[in-house]
Design an enzyme around this catalytic site. Structure first.
Site, short mmCIF file in Angstrom:
data_model
loop_
_atom_site.label_atom_id
_atom_site.label_comp_id
_atom_site.label_asym_id
_atom_site.label_seq_id
_atom_site.Cartn_x
_atom_site.Cartn_y
_atom_site.Cartn_z
N CYS A 93 66.59 -20.42 -58.87
CA CYS A 93 65.59 -20.78 -59.74
C CYS A 93 65.24 -19.82 -61.04
O CYS A 93 66.55 -19.61 -61.15
CB CYS A 93 64.20 -20.51 -58.92
SG CYS A 93 63.15 -19.53 -58.62
N ASN A 124 63.05 -16.68 -59.49
CA ASN A 124 63.23 -16.32 -57.68
C ASN A 124 62.02 -15.24 -57.27
O ASN A 124 62.15 -14.90 -56.26
CB ASN A 124 64.07 -14.64 -57.59
CG ASN A 124 64.97 -15.29 -56.37
OD1 ASN A 124 65.34 -13.77 -56.12
ND2 ASN A 124 65.04 -15.91 -55.08
N CYS A 137 59.26 -18.09 -57.00
CA CYS A 137 58.66 -19.31 -55.90
C CYS A 137 59.25 -20.28 -55.37
O CYS A 137 59.05 -20.25 -54.31
CB CYS A 137 58.06 -20.08 -57.54
SG CYS A 137 56.49 -18.76 -58.09
N ARG A 138 60.22 -21.33 -56.28
CA ARG A 138 60.90 -22.13 -55.90
C ARG A 138 61.95 -21.42 -54.95
O ARG A 138 62.06 -22.46 -53.49
CB ARG A 138 61.01 -23.02 -56.66
CG ARG A 138 60.21 -23.73 -57.55
CD ARG A 138 60.83 -24.20 -58.78
NE ARG A 138 61.00 -23.71 -59.80
CZ ARG A 138 61.72 -23.91 -60.90
NH1 ARG A 138 61.81 -25.22 -61.25
NH2 ARG A 138 61.44 -22.55 -61.67
N SER A 139 62.48 -20.87 -55.42
CA SER A 139 64.24 -20.10 -54.55
C SER A 139 63.98 -19.44 -53.33
O SER A 139 64.74 -20.03 -52.05
CB SER A 139 65.43 -19.83 -54.76
OG SER A 139 65.25 -18.71 -56.38
N ASP A 191 58.24 -26.52 -61.46
CA ASP A 191 58.05 -25.37 -61.50
C ASP A 191 55.96 -24.44 -61.30
O ASP A 191 55.73 -25.45 -61.61
CB ASP A 191 58.77 -24.17 -62.69
CG ASP A 191 58.53 -22.98 -63.26
OD1 ASP A 191 57.25 -22.61 -62.17
OD2 ASP A 191 58.28 -22.17 -64.08
#
Ligand code: 4NP
Length: 169
Positions: free
Chosen positions: A13, A16, A18-20, A136
């Site tokens: 993401c 690195n 939150c999402r990934s 996001d």
């Protein structure tokens, strides 16, 4: 499309945090549950948060579903990742563009053959959200962090379905 079983998968993401890292923990859990011996890591295209633990909101919401993100630390995507990983999963379309840009540099530095990683969206196999972004949540609220986990779980199940078919063929 990944038509071979990957040995190493990298979730990417922007930050690195939150999402990934969420995708990394969810995908690792799904692979383990399904007895697939696949290494999973994550990285960000940006350098803002290098060395940091995942965002406390990601940790909290993931933790409530049994995913422990506390040991993860942010790192930036690097050219070596394209030689090391078989499959790179982008969380959104801007991430995908940035990954593809760095892929060009990696191919110049190493070789096209050495840069074997396939680069696709995290949702590439998800029939409901095919190639859609995982949004996001950084400037969002609790519901946005919950959605990230929902979408990572659906995408991970779709990768399991894809890889399970490969083991049967
Ligand atoms: P991520 O979320 O890409 O899912 O880790 C973000 C984290 C940090 C920022 C933006 C998005 N930021 O602007 O610092």
């Amino acid at each position: 499309m990944a038509n071979l079983m990957p040995k190493k998968v990298l979730c990417v993401c922007l930050g690195n945090i939150c999402r990934s890292p969420t995708a990394e923990a969810v995908l690792r859990h799904f692979f383990m549950q399904n007895h697939l011996d696949i290494f999973v890591d994550s990285a960000g295209t940006a350098a803002y948060h290098i060395g940091e633990a995942p965002d406390h909101r990601s940790q909290k919401h993931a933790g409530q579903r049994g995913y422990d993100l506390s040991a993860l630390r942010a790192r930036q995507l690097k050219v070596q990742d394209f030689t090391e990983f078989d499959l790179i999963l982008a969380m959104d379309h801007q991430n995908l563009k940035e990954i593809e840009k760095l892929h060009q540099h990696a191919k110049q530095q190493f070789s096209a053959d050495a840069c074997k990683a396939k680069i696709v969206m995290m949702t590439a196999q998800d029939p409901l959200r095919h190639n859609q972004a995982i949004a996001d949540p950084y400037y969002g609220d609790a519901a946005d962090f919950e959605l990230v986990i929902d979408h990572c779980e659906a995408a991970s199940q779709a990768w399991i379905d894809t890889f399970s078919k490969l083991t049967k063929s």
